[in-house]
Design an enzyme around this catalytic site. Structure first.
Site, PDB file in Angstrom:
ATOM      1  N   CYS A   2       0.882  -1.174   0.000  1.00 19.35           N
ATOM      2  CA  CYS A   2       0.000   0.000   0.000  1.00 19.35           C
ATOM      3  C   CYS A   2       0.916   1.219   0.000  1.00 19.35           C
ATOM      4  O   CYS A   2       2.118   1.100   0.192  1.00 19.35           O
ATOM      5  CB  CYS A   2      -0.837   0.046   1.261  1.00 19.35           C
ATOM      6  SG  CYS A   2      -1.849  -1.408   1.503  1.00 19.35           S
ATOM      7  N   ARG A  28       1.144   1.821  -6.029  1.00 21.52           N
ATOM      8  CA  ARG A  28       1.356   0.805  -4.987  1.00 21.52           C
ATOM      9  C   ARG A  28       0.054   0.106  -4.579  1.00 21.52           C
ATOM     10  O   ARG A  28       0.082  -0.876  -3.839  1.00 21.52           O
ATOM     11  CB  ARG A  28       1.984   1.446  -3.742  1.00 21.52           C
ATOM     12  CG  ARG A  28       3.347   2.049  -3.985  1.00 21.52           C
ATOM     13  CD  ARG A  28       3.859   2.709  -2.729  1.00 21.52           C
ATOM     14  NE  ARG A  28       4.076   1.739  -1.678  1.00 21.52           N
ATOM     15  CZ  ARG A  28       5.190   1.063  -1.477  1.00 21.52           C
ATOM     16  NH1 ARG A  28       6.220   1.253  -2.285  1.00 21.52           N
ATOM     17  NH2 ARG A  28       5.305   0.204  -0.493  1.00 21.52           N
ATOM     18  N   TRP A  75      -3.844  -1.570  -1.215  1.00 19.41           N
ATOM     19  CA  TRP A  75      -3.850  -2.800  -2.007  1.00 19.41           C
ATOM     20  C   TRP A  75      -4.239  -3.881  -1.011  1.00 19.41           C
ATOM     21  O   TRP A  75      -3.456  -4.275  -0.158  1.00 19.41           O
ATOM     22  CB  TRP A  75      -2.463  -3.060  -2.596  1.00 19.41           C
ATOM     23  CG  TRP A  75      -2.377  -4.328  -3.374  1.00 19.41           C
ATOM     24  CD1 TRP A  75      -1.826  -5.502  -2.984  1.00 19.41           C
ATOM     25  CD2 TRP A  75      -2.855  -4.543  -4.702  1.00 19.41           C
ATOM     26  NE1 TRP A  75      -1.931  -6.431  -3.982  1.00 19.41           N
ATOM     27  CE2 TRP A  75      -2.554  -5.877  -5.045  1.00 19.41           C
ATOM     28  CE3 TRP A  75      -3.508  -3.736  -5.638  1.00 19.41           C
ATOM     29  CZ2 TRP A  75      -2.888  -6.428  -6.273  1.00 19.41           C
ATOM     30  CZ3 TRP A  75      -3.835  -4.290  -6.861  1.00 19.41           C
ATOM     31  CH2 TRP A  75      -3.521  -5.611  -7.173  1.00 19.41           C
ATOM     32  N   ASN A 101       1.025  -0.093   6.101  1.00 19.94           N
ATOM     33  CA  ASN A 101       1.403  -0.870   4.921  1.00 19.94           C
ATOM     34  C   ASN A 101       2.096  -2.130   5.417  1.00 19.94           C
ATOM     35  O   ASN A 101       3.019  -2.034   6.207  1.00 19.94           O
ATOM     36  CB  ASN A 101       2.374  -0.037   4.061  1.00 19.94           C
ATOM     37  CG  ASN A 101       3.008  -0.842   2.947  1.00 19.94           C
ATOM     38  OD1 ASN A 101       2.406  -1.771   2.440  1.00 19.94           O
ATOM     39  ND2 ASN A 101       4.222  -0.484   2.572  1.00 19.94           N
ATOM     40  N   GLY A 102       1.617  -3.293   4.997  1.00 15.35           N
ATOM     41  CA  GLY A 102       2.250  -4.536   5.433  1.00 15.35           C
ATOM     42  C   GLY A 102       1.224  -5.462   6.040  1.00 15.35           C
ATOM     43  O   GLY A 102       0.022  -5.322   5.795  1.00 15.35           O
ATOM     44  N   GLU A 478       7.559 -20.367 -19.909  1.00 17.16           N
ATOM     45  CA  GLU A 478       7.428 -18.993 -19.418  1.00 17.16           C
ATOM     46  C   GLU A 478       8.509 -18.094 -20.033  1.00 17.16           C
ATOM     47  O   GLU A 478       8.238 -16.958 -20.409  1.00 17.16           O
ATOM     48  CB  GLU A 478       7.500 -19.002 -17.884  1.00 17.16           C
ATOM     49  CG  GLU A 478       7.448 -17.640 -17.222  1.00 17.16           C
ATOM     50  CD  GLU A 478       6.210 -16.813 -17.551  1.00 17.16           C
ATOM     51  OE1 GLU A 478       5.280 -17.310 -18.207  1.00 17.16           O
ATOM     52  OE2 GLU A 478       6.194 -15.630 -17.170  1.00 17.16           O
ATOM     53  N   LYS A 482       7.785 -14.637 -22.182  1.00 11.81           N
ATOM     54  CA  LYS A 482       8.319 -13.328 -21.790  1.00 11.81           C
ATOM     55  C   LYS A 482       9.032 -12.667 -22.967  1.00 11.81           C
ATOM     56  O   LYS A 482       8.867 -11.487 -23.219  1.00 11.81           O
ATOM     57  CB  LYS A 482       9.303 -13.444 -20.619  1.00 11.81           C
ATOM     58  CG  LYS A 482       8.728 -13.710 -19.251  1.00 11.81           C
ATOM     59  CD  LYS A 482       8.043 -12.554 -18.575  1.00 11.81           C
ATOM     60  CE  LYS A 482       6.581 -12.520 -18.885  1.00 11.81           C
ATOM     61  NZ  LYS A 482       5.672 -13.292 -18.099  1.00 11.81           N
ATOM     62  N   GLU A 485       6.452 -11.523 -25.741  1.00 12.36           N
ATOM     63  CA  GLU A 485       5.502 -10.449 -25.487  1.00 12.36           C
ATOM     64  C   GLU A 485       6.133  -9.077 -25.370  1.00 12.36           C
ATOM     65  O   GLU A 485       5.493  -8.084 -25.678  1.00 12.36           O
ATOM     66  CB  GLU A 485       4.624 -10.750 -24.259  1.00 12.36           C
ATOM     67  CG  GLU A 485       5.352 -10.799 -22.955  1.00 12.36           C
ATOM     68  CD  GLU A 485       4.430 -11.112 -21.778  1.00 12.36           C
ATOM     69  OE1 GLU A 485       3.264 -10.712 -21.799  1.00 12.36           O
ATOM     70  OE2 GLU A 485       4.902 -11.760 -20.830  1.00 12.36           O
ATOM     71  N   HIS A 501      12.036 -34.823 -32.826  1.00 15.40           N
ATOM     72  CA  HIS A 501      10.838 -35.282 -33.534  1.00 15.40           C
ATOM     73  C   HIS A 501      10.310 -34.223 -34.503  1.00 15.40           C
ATOM     74  O   HIS A 501       9.154 -34.287 -34.915  1.00 15.40           O
ATOM     75  CB  HIS A 501       9.764 -35.701 -32.525  1.00 15.40           C
ATOM     76  CG  HIS A 501      10.212 -36.848 -31.667  1.00 15.40           C
ATOM     77  ND1 HIS A 501      10.392 -38.125 -32.163  1.00 15.40           N
ATOM     78  CD2 HIS A 501      10.595 -36.908 -30.361  1.00 15.40           C
ATOM     79  CE1 HIS A 501      10.825 -38.923 -31.196  1.00 15.40           C
ATOM     80  NE2 HIS A 501      10.965 -38.204 -30.092  1.00 15.40           N
ATOM     81  N   LYS A 599      -3.146  -5.520 -19.427  1.00 20.77           N
ATOM     82  CA  LYS A 599      -2.779  -6.158 -18.166  1.00 20.77           C
ATOM     83  C   LYS A 599      -3.852  -7.138 -17.707  1.00 20.77           C
ATOM     84  O   LYS A 599      -3.551  -8.184 -17.160  1.00 20.77           O
ATOM     85  CB  LYS A 599      -2.531  -5.085 -17.095  1.00 20.77           C
ATOM     86  CG  LYS A 599      -2.031  -5.620 -15.767  1.00 20.77           C
ATOM     87  CD  LYS A 599      -0.626  -6.163 -15.893  1.00 20.77           C
ATOM     88  CE  LYS A 599      -0.149  -6.883 -14.641  1.00 20.77           C
ATOM     89  NZ  LYS A 599       0.917  -7.851 -14.935  1.00 20.77           N
TER      90      LYS A 599
HETATM   91  C1  F6R Z   1       2.090 -12.545 -19.462  1.00 22.89           C
HETATM   92  C2  F6R Z   1       0.857 -12.228 -18.778  1.00 22.89           C
HETATM   93  C3  F6R Z   1      -0.379 -12.912 -19.211  1.00 22.89           C
HETATM   94  C4  F6R Z   1      -1.266 -13.225 -18.015  1.00 22.89           C
HETATM   95  C5  F6R Z   1      -2.624 -13.784 -18.469  1.00 22.89           C
HETATM   96  C6  F6R Z   1      -3.490 -14.170 -17.295  1.00 22.89           C
HETATM   97  O1  F6R Z   1       3.170 -11.879 -18.906  1.00 22.89           O
HETATM   98  O2  F6R Z   1       0.823 -11.414 -17.900  1.00 22.89           O
HETATM   99  O3  F6R Z   1      -0.096 -14.075 -19.931  1.00 22.89           O
HETATM  100  O4  F6R Z   1      -0.600 -14.144 -17.201  1.00 22.89           O
HETATM  101  O5  F6R Z   1      -3.300 -12.828 -19.241  1.00 22.89           O
HETATM  102  O6  F6R Z   1      -3.731 -13.083 -16.476  1.00 22.89           O
HETATM  103  P1  F6R Z   1      -4.226 -13.264 -15.004  1.00 22.89           P
HETATM  104  O7  F6R Z   1      -3.139 -13.938 -14.249  1.00 22.89           O
HETATM  105  O8  F6R Z   1      -4.521 -11.886 -14.524  1.00 22.89           O
HETATM  106  O9  F6R Z   1      -5.450 -14.128 -15.056  1.00 22.89           O
END
Ligand code: F6R
Length: 604
Positions: A2, A28, A75, A101-102, A478, A482, A485, A501, A599
């Protein structure tokens, strides 16, 4: 995570400063916010759920010209994001206000004790025990003495500010782990979770250390240790601009979020392991629930799906309970066969991903028990699940998920260890090992010099392959996401043994292959696969357990310290994230907001 802000001046109005400070700290946390002002006529408070703009509409109701106050942007961790749970919180008489915060780990015990003594609570938060404890210790009259006594009762990692209407010329501040900084002004002093809260007013600051308590008035700052002895903290001059300060001095949120992971892991594990055992309630489940299910079905998207793959391996290996992992957008239309012996687990950072939510609803319609792992308290996924565990990673701002991913893995590891214990396969060594992860994470971050060289080389290529076996393959998945994207390179992940294969046809002179090597049982097999790609001209970059021989056939080598293979994924994730980050930077891409992505994906 927070944001907290404080202002105490001689005459100046605290309100505009606090509100502007909160705006700077909104990154935050932004699910609720509030401000309290202290004067001899009492504590005046306005607080509300929602973003700061909602609080902005209530500010007219606060008196103007009051020079002492505190503010908070939240948060949620304990208690949903509601008006009641928004900070500041007060004592029964409304004479003391606090922002925090915490996490107060022992808040349940303290709350019961205070209720038994007649205190009336208004919220579900852990924070509210603080003003009531201060009241109990006579804090309205002697805030400093009461804070000192309260400090001896509170357990956890936190920072808080307290004000009293009977002594409205001072703010008492405490730091135990969560960050807190004092800004030094002229005829006024400031407090904030980071520099950005007060950088517009002053660049001179003192950083509180763990265990410090500070009494801040318009003309003085007195810092003491736990024993009450005065200590000096150096006065520093910060030459960051405000945007830099919000990102903790890092050029991008993604880098900040990668670098803060070891500390975030500490927050995520806090209170969840006691006496070398995982506490089931701290991950949202009871013993009965844990014992009841013979199968687990994980649903998730993107990075959260990749965390699910790691979870599957851990639960199956440690507890011998079968686990399926499905991409949520597929599962929802696959006529899944579910029964009452299956627990459906949704993993979602945002808790709002439409596909994941649809799977959860489908499971509930069939009367199946649902459990979610999410970073967002009060999110739809959290509200619609029968049980929930929070990853406690704080807000993740960069679109590319990093700290949410590794904390999802931590919660899954805790779950796997609990299930193993129930099945008579307890692994106290691993439980102990988990507590070492924040320390090892810092070690990994210190040993990553080679990454930028790799990234510069990577930035000039077109195709990249990631390979590994077992957990290392899940990590490879993963790693390739990364890189795709944020740097827009074409990347693919393969089980190392599967290349021959078909995909081996794509390997030619100079193609980079990132090999992940933390799995001890199969490392020699992966080495054979590395030799196969090298024989076809690939340049192999290894993210490798430091205990493997330095003579491995790898061109660039990032050694990582690993306690146990089963705990390696969060540590090995760091160099993969950094490789993607520095590659995107080298290519000049918009790291925090990559093209075409959002996001939180609330559409199908
Ligand atoms: C990649 C990324 C996305 C999310 C996906 C699911 O870096 O952020 O692949 O992981 O859109 O999002 P959440 O976890 O919010 O359901």
């Amino acid at each position: 995570m927070c944001g907290i802000v404080g202002f105490v001046g001689e005459k100046e109005d605290a309100l505009p400063f606090i509100f502007n400070g909160l705006k700077r700290l909104e990154y935050r946390g932004y699910d609720s916010a509030g401000i309290a002002l202290a004067s001899k006529s009492g504590i005046a408070i306005q607080k509300t759920q929602g973003k700061l703009a909602a609080l902005g509409e209530l500010l007219e109701a606060l008196p103007s010209g009051i020079p002492c106050g505190i503010g908070h942007t939240r948060w949620a961790t304990h208690g949903r994001p509601t008006n009641e749970n928004a900070h500041p919180h007060t004592d029964c008489q409304g004479e003391i206000a606090t922002v925090h915060n915490g996490i107060i780990e022992n808040f349940q015990t303290l709350r019961e004790e205070l209720i038994a003594k007649g205190h009336r609570f208004q919220s579900d938060t852990d924070t509210e025990v603080i003003p009531h404890l201060l009241e109990e210790y006579g804090g309205a009259e002697d805030l400093v003495g009461a804070v000192r006594q309260a400090e001896t009762r509170l357990q956890g990692a936190y920072a808080f500010l307290a004000i009293s209407s009977r002594d409205p010329e001072r703010i008492v501040a405490v730091r135990r782990t969560s960050p807190l900084i004092i800004g030094l002004g002229t005829n006024a002093n400031y407090l904030g979770s980071d520099f950005s809260a007060f950088l517009a007013a002053t660049k001179r600051a003192q950083i509180l250390e763990n265990g410090d308590m500070a009494v801040v008035t318009p003309h003085s700052v007195v810092i003491t240790d736990k024993a009450g002895s005065r200590i000096d903290r150096p006065v520093i001059t910060v030459d960051w601009d405000i945007k830099q300060a919000e990102r903790g001095g890092y050029p991008h949120f993604m880098l900040k979020e990668i670098m803060e992971q070891p500390d975030v892991w500490g927050d995520c594990l806090l209170g969840r392991i006691r006496d070398n055992e995982v506490v089931p309630q701290e991950i949202g489940l009871t013993w009965d629930q844990l014992a009841e299910y013979q199968r687990i079905q994980i649903v998730a998207a993107g990075t959260a799906y990749h965390a699910g793959l790691i979870g599957k391996a851990l639960i199956e290996r440690l507890a011998r309970i079968p686990v399926n992992v499905d991409v949520a957008s597929e599962f929802r239309y696959a006529s899944p066969i579910l029964d009452r012996g299956t627990m459906v687990m949704a993993i979602s950072q945002s808790g709002e991903t439409a596909d994941t939510l649809a799977c959860l609803r489908l499971a509930r319609e069939q009367g199946v028990f649902t459990y979610s792992i999410t970073n967002t308290v009060g999110s739809t996924v959290a509200r619609e699940s029968d049980a929930v565990a929070y990853t406690l990673a704080g807000p993740e701002i960069a679109v590319a998920s990093t700290k949410a991913y590794t904390t999802q893995i931590l919660v899954l590891s805790l779950l796997a260890l609990l299930l193993a214990r129930i099945k008579g396969r307890a692994r106290p060594d691993l439980v102990q090992g988990m507590l070492q992860l924040p320390f090892l994470g810092h070690k990994v971050l210190k040993g990553i010099d080679g990454i930028t060289t790799m990234a510069e080389r990577m930035a000039g290529t077109h195709d990249v392959f990631y390979i590994g076996r077992g957990l290392d393959y899940a990590l490879a998945m993963e790693g390739q996401l990364k890189i795709k994207e944020i740097s827009y390179l074409h990347a693919e992940a393969y089980p190392a043994g599967e290349l021959k294969h078909g995909t081996l046809a794509l390997i030619k002179e100079g193609v980079p292959v990132v090999a992940i090597l933390t799995e001890h049982d199969v490392w020699e097999k992966t080495v054979s696969n590395i030799l196969e790609v090298k024989a076809r001209g690939a340049e192999v970059w290894g993210i490798v357990d430091e205990r493997f021989p330095a003579t491995l056939p790898i061109d660039h080598y990032i050694p990582i310290p690993i306690g146990d293979t089963l705990l390696a994924p969060v540590l090995a994730a760091i160099p993969l994230q950094l490789l993607a980050y520095y590659t995107a930077v080298a290519r000049g891409e918009d790291v925090d907001q990559p093209r075409n992505l959002a996001k939180s994906v609330t559409v199908e």
